[in-house]
Design a protein around this motif. Structure first.
Motif, PDB file in Angstrom:
ATOM      1  N   ARG A 167      -1.818  -0.212   1.107  1.00  0.00           N
ATOM      2  CA  ARG A 167      -0.697  -1.006   1.604  1.00  0.00           C
ATOM      3  C   ARG A 167      -0.819  -2.452   1.134  1.00  0.00           C
ATOM      4  NH1 ARG A 167       3.970  -0.263   5.267  1.00  0.00           N
ATOM      5  NH2 ARG A 167       4.412  -2.290   6.158  1.00  0.00           N
ATOM      6  N   HIS A 168      -2.031  -2.993   1.170  1.00  0.00           N
ATOM      7  CA  HIS A 168      -2.241  -4.379   0.749  1.00  0.00           C
ATOM      8  C   HIS A 168      -1.938  -4.546  -0.736  1.00  0.00           C
ATOM      9  CE1 HIS A 168      -3.995  -8.391   0.668  1.00  0.00           C
ATOM     10  NE2 HIS A 168      -4.720  -8.023  -0.384  1.00  0.00           N
ATOM     11  N   VAL A 169      -2.391  -3.587  -1.553  1.00  0.00           N
ATOM     12  CA  VAL A 169      -2.146  -3.667  -3.001  1.00  0.00           C
ATOM     13  C   VAL A 169      -0.648  -3.583  -3.297  1.00  0.00           C
ATOM     14  CG1 VAL A 169      -2.487  -2.483  -5.201  1.00  0.00           C
ATOM     15  CG2 VAL A 169      -4.404  -2.763  -3.620  1.00  0.00           C
ATOM     16  N   GLU A 170       0.054  -2.641  -2.651  1.00  0.00           N
ATOM     17  CA  GLU A 170       1.491  -2.504  -2.876  1.00  0.00           C
ATOM     18  C   GLU A 170       2.235  -3.765  -2.458  1.00  0.00           C
ATOM     19  OE1 GLU A 170       2.824   0.888  -0.788  1.00  0.00           O
ATOM     20  OE2 GLU A 170       2.023   2.335  -2.222  1.00  0.00           O
ATOM     21  N   TYR A 171       1.856  -4.316  -1.329  1.00  0.00           N
ATOM     22  CA  TYR A 171       2.536  -5.510  -0.826  1.00  0.00           C
ATOM     23  C   TYR A 171       2.343  -6.682  -1.784  1.00  0.00           C
ATOM     24  CZ  TYR A 171       3.991  -9.193   2.380  1.00  0.00           C
ATOM     25  OH  TYR A 171       4.630 -10.257   2.947  1.00  0.00           O
ATOM     26  N   GLN A 172       1.080  -6.886  -2.227  1.00  0.00           N
ATOM     27  CA  GLN A 172       0.803  -8.007  -3.118  1.00  0.00           C
ATOM     28  C   GLN A 172       1.503  -7.839  -4.460  1.00  0.00           C
ATOM     29  OE1 GLN A 172      -0.776 -10.841  -2.348  1.00  0.00           O
ATOM     30  NE2 GLN A 172      -0.958 -10.064  -0.240  1.00  0.00           N
ATOM     31  N   LEU A 226       2.616   7.635   2.927  1.00  0.00           N
ATOM     32  CA  LEU A 226       2.917   8.254   4.213  1.00  0.00           C
ATOM     33  C   LEU A 226       1.742   9.048   4.752  1.00  0.00           C
ATOM     34  CD1 LEU A 226       5.101   9.049   6.372  1.00  0.00           C
ATOM     35  CD2 LEU A 226       5.562  11.050   4.939  1.00  0.00           C
ATOM     36  N   ASN A 227       0.973   9.680   3.860  1.00  0.00           N
ATOM     37  CA  ASN A 227      -0.102  10.571   4.288  1.00  0.00           C
ATOM     38  C   ASN A 227      -1.481   9.923   4.261  1.00  0.00           C
ATOM     39  OD1 ASN A 227       1.576  12.833   4.730  1.00  0.00           O
ATOM     40  ND2 ASN A 227       1.655  13.229   2.536  1.00  0.00           N
ATOM     41  N   LEU A 228      -1.577   8.677   3.780  1.00  0.00           N
ATOM     42  CA  LEU A 228      -2.877   8.002   3.758  1.00  0.00           C
ATOM     43  C   LEU A 228      -3.281   7.592   5.167  1.00  0.00           C
ATOM     44  CD1 LEU A 228      -2.526   5.767   0.568  1.00  0.00           C
ATOM     45  CD2 LEU A 228      -3.591   8.014   0.788  1.00  0.00           C
ATOM     46  N   ARG A 229      -4.585   7.519   5.397  1.00  0.00           N
ATOM     47  CA  ARG A 229      -5.100   7.253   6.732  1.00  0.00           C
ATOM     48  C   ARG A 229      -6.219   6.225   6.660  1.00  0.00           C
ATOM     49  NH1 ARG A 229      -4.088  11.940   9.947  1.00  0.00           N
ATOM     50  NH2 ARG A 229      -6.085  11.842  11.030  1.00  0.00           N
ATOM     51  N   GLY A 230      -6.413   5.511   7.776  1.00  0.00           N
ATOM     52  CA  GLY A 230      -7.562   4.616   7.932  1.00  0.00           C
ATOM     53  C   GLY A 230      -7.614   3.505   6.908  1.00  0.00           C
ATOM     54  N   ASN A 231      -8.814   3.209   6.436  1.00  0.00           N
ATOM     55  CA  ASN A 231      -9.037   2.100   5.502  1.00  0.00           C
ATOM     56  C   ASN A 231      -8.353   2.331   4.160  1.00  0.00           C
ATOM     57  OD1 ASN A 231     -10.578   0.658   7.369  1.00  0.00           O
ATOM     58  ND2 ASN A 231     -12.478   1.702   6.763  1.00  0.00           N
ATOM     59  N   LEU A 232      -8.254   3.591   3.739  1.00  0.00           N
ATOM     60  CA  LEU A 232      -7.582   3.869   2.468  1.00  0.00           C
ATOM     61  C   LEU A 232      -6.112   3.463   2.545  1.00  0.00           C
ATOM     62  CD1 LEU A 232      -7.631   5.024  -0.361  1.00  0.00           C
ATOM     63  CD2 LEU A 232      -7.221   7.298   0.608  1.00  0.00           C
ATOM     64  N   TRP A 233      -5.465   3.728   3.685  1.00  0.00           N
ATOM     65  CA  TRP A 233      -4.076   3.293   3.844  1.00  0.00           C
ATOM     66  C   TRP A 233      -3.981   1.768   3.837  1.00  0.00           C
ATOM     67  CZ3 TRP A 233      -2.343   0.406   8.099  1.00  0.00           C
ATOM     68  CH2 TRP A 233      -0.988   0.088   8.061  1.00  0.00           C
ATOM     69  N   LEU A 263       8.036  -0.160   3.797  1.00  0.00           N
ATOM     70  CA  LEU A 263       8.025  -1.340   2.939  1.00  0.00           C
ATOM     71  C   LEU A 263       9.383  -1.584   2.277  1.00  0.00           C
ATOM     72  CD1 LEU A 263       4.623  -1.280   1.014  1.00  0.00           C
ATOM     73  CD2 LEU A 263       5.544  -3.162   2.348  1.00  0.00           C
ATOM     74  N   GLY A 264      10.154  -0.522   2.138  1.00  0.00           N
ATOM     75  CA  GLY A 264      11.413  -0.661   1.411  1.00  0.00           C
ATOM     76  C   GLY A 264      12.602  -1.017   2.260  1.00  0.00           C
ATOM     77  N   MET A 265      12.390  -1.446   3.515  1.00  0.00           N
ATOM     78  CA  MET A 265      13.516  -1.687   4.400  1.00  0.00           C
ATOM     79  C   MET A 265      14.455  -2.757   3.851  1.00  0.00           C
ATOM     80  SD  MET A 265      13.633  -2.787   8.431  1.00  0.00           S
ATOM     81  CE  MET A 265      13.085  -4.462   8.118  1.00  0.00           C
ATOM     82  N   ARG A 266      13.922  -3.902   3.478  1.00  0.00           N
ATOM     83  CA  ARG A 266      14.797  -4.989   3.007  1.00  0.00           C
ATOM     84  C   ARG A 266      15.537  -4.596   1.736  1.00  0.00           C
ATOM     85  NH1 ARG A 266      11.460 -10.687   3.810  1.00  0.00           N
ATOM     86  NH2 ARG A 266      11.064 -10.474   6.045  1.00  0.00           N
ATOM     87  N   PHE A 267      14.809  -3.953   0.832  1.00  0.00           N
ATOM     88  CA  PHE A 267      15.453  -3.554  -0.414  1.00  0.00           C
ATOM     89  C   PHE A 267      16.547  -2.518  -0.161  1.00  0.00           C
ATOM     90  CE2 PHE A 267      15.721  -0.593  -3.986  1.00  0.00           C
ATOM     91  CZ  PHE A 267      16.115  -1.465  -4.988  1.00  0.00           C
ATOM     92  N   SER A 268      16.279  -1.555   0.730  1.00  0.00           N
ATOM     93  CA  SER A 268      17.261  -0.511   1.011  1.00  0.00           C
ATOM     94  C   SER A 268      18.528  -1.100   1.613  1.00  0.00           C
ATOM     95  CB  SER A 268      16.666   0.522   1.970  1.00  0.00           C
ATOM     96  OG  SER A 268      15.568   1.165   1.381  1.00  0.00           O
ATOM     97  N   ILE A 269      18.377  -1.993   2.584  1.00  0.00           N
ATOM     98  CA  ILE A 269      19.546  -2.603   3.219  1.00  0.00           C
ATOM     99  C   ILE A 269      20.317  -3.438   2.209  1.00  0.00           C
ATOM    100  CG2 ILE A 269      20.273  -4.265   4.971  1.00  0.00           C
ATOM    101  CD1 ILE A 269      17.966  -3.300   6.699  1.00  0.00           C
ATOM    102  N   MET A 270      19.609  -4.192   1.368  1.00  0.00           N
ATOM    103  CA  MET A 270      20.279  -4.991   0.346  1.00  0.00           C
ATOM    104  C   MET A 270      21.023  -4.106  -0.645  1.00  0.00           C
ATOM    105  SD  MET A 270      20.779  -8.130  -0.560  1.00  0.00           S
ATOM    106  CE  MET A 270      19.448  -9.037   0.233  1.00  0.00           C
ATOM    107  N   SER A 315      12.266  -7.587  -3.962  1.00  0.00           N
ATOM    108  CA  SER A 315      11.512  -6.811  -4.934  1.00  0.00           C
ATOM    109  C   SER A 315      10.180  -6.324  -4.396  1.00  0.00           C
ATOM    110  CB  SER A 315      11.276  -7.647  -6.202  1.00  0.00           C
ATOM    111  OG  SER A 315      10.514  -8.800  -5.872  1.00  0.00           O
ATOM    112  N   ARG A 316       9.644  -7.011  -3.386  1.00  0.00           N
ATOM    113  CA  ARG A 316       8.377  -6.549  -2.824  1.00  0.00           C
ATOM    114  C   ARG A 316       8.532  -5.203  -2.124  1.00  0.00           C
ATOM    115  NH1 ARG A 316       7.689  -7.409   2.654  1.00  0.00           N
ATOM    116  NH2 ARG A 316       9.320  -8.553   3.728  1.00  0.00           N
ATOM    117  N   ALA A 317       9.788  -4.786  -1.868  1.00  0.00           N
ATOM    118  CA  ALA A 317      10.024  -3.493  -1.227  1.00  0.00           C
ATOM    119  C   ALA A 317      10.492  -2.442  -2.217  1.00  0.00           C
ATOM    120  CB  ALA A 317      11.060  -3.646  -0.126  1.00  0.00           C
TER     121      ALA A 317
END
Length: 642
Positions: free
Chosen positions: A385-390, A374-381, A547-554, A419-421
């Protein structure tokens, strides 16, 4: 008095002798009542105001008899509370609450309310709390509610006094009147006005003039009403809370001025003129400023005072709902608020690169909170995000390759989708409200079909509708990463300036959702659902969507379906309605837990019992008289921005 104390001491020895038996408890209760009454008579006899006490040269000091009686009862309470070896049927702990109620009466008479705290903790932590006789529970809640009023804990006081009034038998008019003496002023303070019929029924018309003065914002009439019935109010111990109603009276007066001005900015001189008209003619501008500051601090008025311009600025989103955007100040920082869905789409999706960052919530650079997504910014975010998603996308494949058996084959496909969420999907489910929302007029929530389908639309509709009304994130925040001009307007925003998207305003807008305050899952059918996806934003939208939207709804669908398959859900009597809503903070939540209870549908194996399951499910009741369980209050008011 001494003879009665001797009897009590001998009885205590007998009570201790029969360690694992409780047949003496009825006798103990009678002795405690007699001891309290006798101590009260001795205290009245030895009171300095009683001339006979001086004639007999009594050596008993005022309140001494009451304090000694309380000490004896406290000894009996310790004996009962320490009996942990006996079974529930034979334990002496059944005698705890009757003794506590007698102690409460003594503590109120001797003005030693601080001694009530350990007793309240002992009763609230007891497994027998909800199993005591209802009459004893009502008495206990009555005194706990009065103490909460004394401590300015108005929500707790309302919960306990409401419980006592509703559960008190309708034939006990005297007891109901005693409860209402404290409950009515409390409810007026919280924003509910009593009906004259109800006050006449319980002979409490002394409070009618008070309620009308508060309603009309007339501080002068409020003072006159309190002075007229001053003796009655002081005798019953409600004089101080009636004085606190003065701040609510000022709030209603200022609301009238606000409505007459028909604009969110009100000159202080206009408010001062209103104060001089209905209160004191010599009221100064400094006094008006002080009253306003207190109203704003207590949340009675939402806005701020501009001392340089001598004006009051009110936050009023509905006042600007026909405008595409408007500006407010967060202290010294200018903030842009967007009301137009097209502009919202540009910020969240189309021109995301210009609003990629969240505002900084944590100033300390060394804090671990800065490492949250939530608090990450710019390229670090972007990299995180890419690592978490993969990781989440390929987690099931990694588990299969390594030989880990995490899921059965039957649900592996479903879990692969969600599970990706997994890492981000717990925030919304902590505010899971779908279960309680479906309980309608009959007070019971049942599963319509026999089988539960995790991919079914009916369960999803309940989840979507509940999250629309009770959004975990009422607002979305973005920060401009470069100077930006909004398309189709001359509106410009500079780098670093903040943008606020009032998600809850879109979700409660009747233009998008007719009758927005009603729970209607059918509005999420294919034909009825809104056209724009930006009118439903509990998880945000765009690249920074949760990222957790699908998992939360499920997860919510799974829990909802499982519960309704096994249980018929009802609201527990432990829940005090209506519940208030915490408006401070960036996360929406209730100010208290809301409990529900489940009655098993299939209990052929004896696996379930009909008991409260203790599940806390949040539900927000707007402050309306239709939700008033007492049926006594016919009017309410809202805060300035409602």
């Amino acid at each position: 008095m001494s003879e009665h104390n001797t009897v009590m001491q001998n009885f205590i020895k007998a009570l201790q002798y029969y360690k694992e038996e409780n047949w003496l408890l009825p006798v103990l209760n009678s002795l405690c009542i007699d001891l309290r009454i006798l101590a009260g008579q001795v205290d009245a006899y030895s009171s300095p105001s009683d001339s006979s006490a001086h004639k007999t040269n009594s050596t008993i000091k005022p309140r001494e008899a009451l304090e000694k009686a309380a000490d004896v009862m406290m000894t009996c309470f310790r004996i009962c509370s320490s009996d942990n070896r006996s079974s529930e049927y034979e334990t002496k702990r059944w005698g705890m609450l009757p003794i506590v109620n007698q102690l409460f009466k003594l503590y109120f008479r001797t003005n030693r309310l601080h001694l009530m705290k350990p007793l309240i903790r002992a009763i609230d932590s007891s497994p027998l709390k909800d199993k005591f006789d209802l009459s004893q529970q009502i008495t206990y809640r009555y005194y706990v509610g009065r103490k909460a009023m004394f401590d300015s804990e108005y929500a707790l006081a309302n919960e306990n006094l409401t419980f006592a009034f509703v559960r008190c038998h309708k034939a006990c008019t005297r007891n109901k009147r005693m409860i209402l003496i404290y409950l009515v002023p409390l409810r007026i303070f919280l924003g509910y006005l009593p009906t004259k019929t109800a006050l006449e029924k319980y002979d409490l018309l002394q409070l009618w003039e008070v309620s009308q003065a508060v309603r009309h914002g007339d501080a002068k009439k409020l003072s006159e009403a309190i002075e007229t019935h001053q003796e009655f109010f002081i005798k019953n111990g409600i004089y101080l809370i009636l004085e606190r109603l003065r701040i609510v009276t000022y709030r209603n007066l200022f609301k009238k001025v606000y409505l007459l001005e028909k604009q969110p900015v009100v000159p202080l001189q206009d408010l001062l003129a209103a104060l001089r008209l209905v209160d004191r003619e010599d009221t100064t501008l400094e006094e008006a400023n002080c009253i306003l500051a207190n109203l704003i601090h207590q949340g009675k008025i939402k806005g701020y005072i501009s001392h340089s311009h001598q004006k009051v600025h009110g936050y009023h989103f509905r006042k600007h709902k026909d405008k595409k955007y408007f500006g407010v100040y967060e202290y010294h920082r200018p903030t842009l608020v967007l009301n137009d869905l097209d502009l919202v789409e540009h910020v969240l999706v189309k021109d995301f690169s210009s609003f990629a960052n969240h505002p900084r919530w944590v100033i300390d650079e060394s804090s671990y909170l800065n490492q949250m997504t939530l608090n990450l910014r710019g390229n670090l975010w972007r990299a995180t995000r890419h690592v978490e998603y993969q990781f989440l996308e390929h987690f099931p494949k990694l588990a299969a390759w390594s030989g880990m058996s995490l899921f059965s084959k039957k649900i592996d496909k479903t879990m692969r989708e969600t599970s990706r969420a997994l890492l981000s999907g717990c925030g919304a489910t902590s505010e899971f409200r779908s279960l309680i929302e479906g309980i309608k007029s009959d007070g019971v929530l049942r599963m319509k079909g026999k089988d539960f389908d995790i991919n079914g639309n009916e369960e999803a509709d309940h989840v979507f509708e509940s999250m629309r009304i009770h959004s975990v994130k009422p607002f979305l925040f973005r920060e401009a990463t470069r100077d930006y001009t909004f398309p189709g307007t001359d509106l410009k925003i500079k780098t670093g300036e903040k943008v606020v998207i009032p998600a809850i305003s879109f979700q409660m807008d009747p233009q998008h959702y007719p009758e927005p305050e009603k729970f209607k899952p059918e509005r999420w059918s294919e034909d009825a659902r809104p056209k724009s996806k930006f009118t439903w934003l509990p998880f945000g939208e765009g690249p920074r969507q949760c990222l957790g939207m699908r998992f939360s709804i499920m997860e919510m669908k799974l829990v909802l379906g499982k519960l309704l398959t096994e249980f018929e859900m009802t609201i527990s009597p432990r829940t005090a309605m209506p519940a208030g809503h915490v408006t401070l903070g960036i996360v929406g939540r209730l100010d208290r837990p809301v409990y529900d209870q489940g009655v098993p549908k299939h209990n052929t194996k004896g696996l379930f019992q009909e008991r409260e399951c203790g599940l806390e499910v949040n539900k927000f009741f707007r402050r309306r008289s239709s939700h008033d369980t007492l049926g006594l209050f016919d009017e309410s008011w809202a805060v300035l921005d409602e």
